[in-house]
Design an enzyme around this catalytic site. Structure first.
Site, short mmCIF file in Angstrom:
data_model
loop_
_atom_site.label_atom_id
_atom_site.label_comp_id
_atom_site.label_asym_id
_atom_site.label_seq_id
_atom_site.Cartn_x
_atom_site.Cartn_y
_atom_site.Cartn_z
N CYS A 146 0.83 -1.20 0.00
CA CYS A 146 0.00 0.00 0.00
C CYS A 146 0.87 1.25 0.00
O CYS A 146 1.30 1.72 1.05
CB CYS A 146 -0.94 -0.01 1.21
SG CYS A 146 -1.99 1.44 1.27
N CYS A 149 -0.61 4.15 1.99
CA CYS A 149 -0.51 4.06 3.45
C CYS A 149 0.93 4.31 3.90
O CYS A 149 1.16 4.97 4.90
CB CYS A 149 -0.90 2.67 3.95
SG CYS A 149 -2.27 1.91 3.11
N ASP A 150 1.90 3.76 3.18
CA ASP A 150 3.28 3.72 3.69
C ASP A 150 4.25 4.65 2.95
O ASP A 150 5.34 4.92 3.45
CB ASP A 150 3.84 2.29 3.58
CG ASP A 150 2.99 1.29 4.36
OD1 ASP A 150 2.39 1.72 5.37
OD2 ASP A 150 2.94 0.12 3.97
#
Ligand code: FAD
Ligand code: NDP
Length: 323
Positions: A146, A149-150
């Site tokens: 992701c 997200c990261d």
């Protein structure tokens, strides 16, 4: 507020499992049809937050009604709010299994059981992993599924990052990461992208993105974190090692159907089979499937939402036939 335990004694009209665009649209429609729906939205079910796949993305530019786009998480918060406003009771619980042997059907969440005349399955799909050497060692230590997200983490800033895949997800991830990285290499196993034309153009025109055609990842290498990737050019059959600090997968998804038993018919890749195109009816009466869990072709928020509406109307029709 209704407590979960209080729901165990009743026979409900409809239980919705899953909370992406499909589940919330089904909730809005069944609530407005006075069917008092219960939704189990999942608690990081299949590794995805309640709200589903769109919680892992930035801007959604193709969902009608938002002329300047809307962030994925915000769109899903809005849908959740709308479901609740219409009267859906939402619980942050993951369904472990459903007993389809007798009607009404029984939904199991740990030791608790809930009965319903109809079930709407809207559990979506989850990002796949490659399974290369070193993947387990460096998962979340440089490898992620992701980017949104990261990708903004300090460990990835101004570094050479790699994205694997040739679809919309991979292209979107590569473009997103290019805002932070010094360079992004997109590894594509064939000599063409599967992504939509607009996404292909955006990726090919991004100066920070290098597309490596016919290239496959072989092994993740590092010490405490990921440092290198061994890759194979499958056309020339030559291997090389590149220095990288982040590896992001964008190689597609698996339907979230593991919690179902074989009572529900699925295809050989686990997608729920609906009786005919234009229907959400599964092989079992009163059980309907909508969204990505039954759709390997379109897999869009708007098509998921559309089939959620269909599932709600199919459930309403079935319930009327019982009385
Ligand atoms: P999902 O969104 O997958 O949601 C299913 C939910 O059910 C999840 O929250 C999951 O945790 C939950 N669940 C699973 N199992 C259980 C269980 N046992 N019990 C309870 N809950 C459970 N589409 C677009 O149209 N436009 C875009 O811009 C776009 N961008 C995307 C970006 C990314 C990075 C990704 C991955 C996808 C994108 N898509 C986009 C595709 C879109 O997100 C999906 O088509 C859509 O979210 C599918 O909705 P769904 O309701 O079927 O399921
Ligand atoms: P797709 O299935 O469309 O693409 C997966 C990609 O990964 C393909 O290029 C595939 O290669 C490659 N791949 C699969 N397995 C491997 C492997 N083992 N090694 C290397 N490469 C591999 O999945 P997406 O997640 O990209 O998209 C899913 C759906 O979500 C689509 O319908 C898409 O349109 C939608 N979506 C829409 C977005 C938007 O509209 N902005 C953004 C993101 C997703 P190959 O082509 O060779 O099969």
């Amino acid at each position: 507020m209704t407590k979960l335990d209080e729901l165990q004694n009743d026979i409900h009209n409809v239980i919705i499992v899953g909370s992406g665009p499909a589940g919330h649209t089904a909730a809005i429609y069944t609530a407005r049809a006075c069917l008092n729906p219960i939704m189990f939205e999942g608690e990081m079910a299949a590794g995805v937050a309640a709200g589903g796949q769109l919680t892992t993305t930035t801007e959604v530019e193709n969902f009608p009604g938002f002329p300047t786009g809307i962030s994925g998480p915000e769109l899903m918060m809005n849908m959740r709010q709308q479901s609740e406003n219409c009267g859906t009771k939402i619980f942050t619980k993951t369904v472990d299994k459903i007993d389809f042997d007798s009607h009404p059907y029984t939904v199991h969440i740990k030791e608790k059981q809930f009965k319903a005349k109809t079930i709407i399955i809207a559990t979506g799909a989850t990002a796949k992993r490659l399974g290369i050497d070193g993947e387990k060692t460096f998962w979340q230590k440089g490898i992620s599924a992701c980017a949104v997200c990261d990708g903004a983490l300090p460990m990835f800033r101004d570094q050479h990052l790699v994205v694997i895949g040739g679809g919309d997800t991979a292209c979107e991830e590569a473009n997103f990461l290019s805002k932070y990285a010094s360079k992004v290499s997109l590894l594509v196993r064939r000599d063409e992208l599967r992504a939509s034309k607009v996404m292909q153009e955006r990726t090919q025109n991004n100066e920070k993105i290098e597309i490596c055609w016919n290239t496959e990842a072989q092994e993740a290498i590092g010490d405490t974190t990921l440092k290198q990737l061994r890759v194979l050019n499958n056309k020339t059959n030559t291997e090389s090692v590149i220095d990288i600090r982040g590896l992001f997968y964008g190689i597609g998804h698996e339907p979230n159907t593991n919690f179902l038993n074989e009572s529900i018919t699925t295809d050989d890749t686990g997608y729920i089979v609906v009786k005919e195109p234009g229907s959400t009816q599964t092989n079992l009466e009163g059980v309907f499937a909508c969204g990505d869990v039954q759709d390997k072709l379109y897999r869009q928020a708007i098509t998921a939402a559309g089939s959620g509406c269909m599932a709600a109307m199919d459930a309403e029709h079935y319930l009327s036939s019982l009385s």
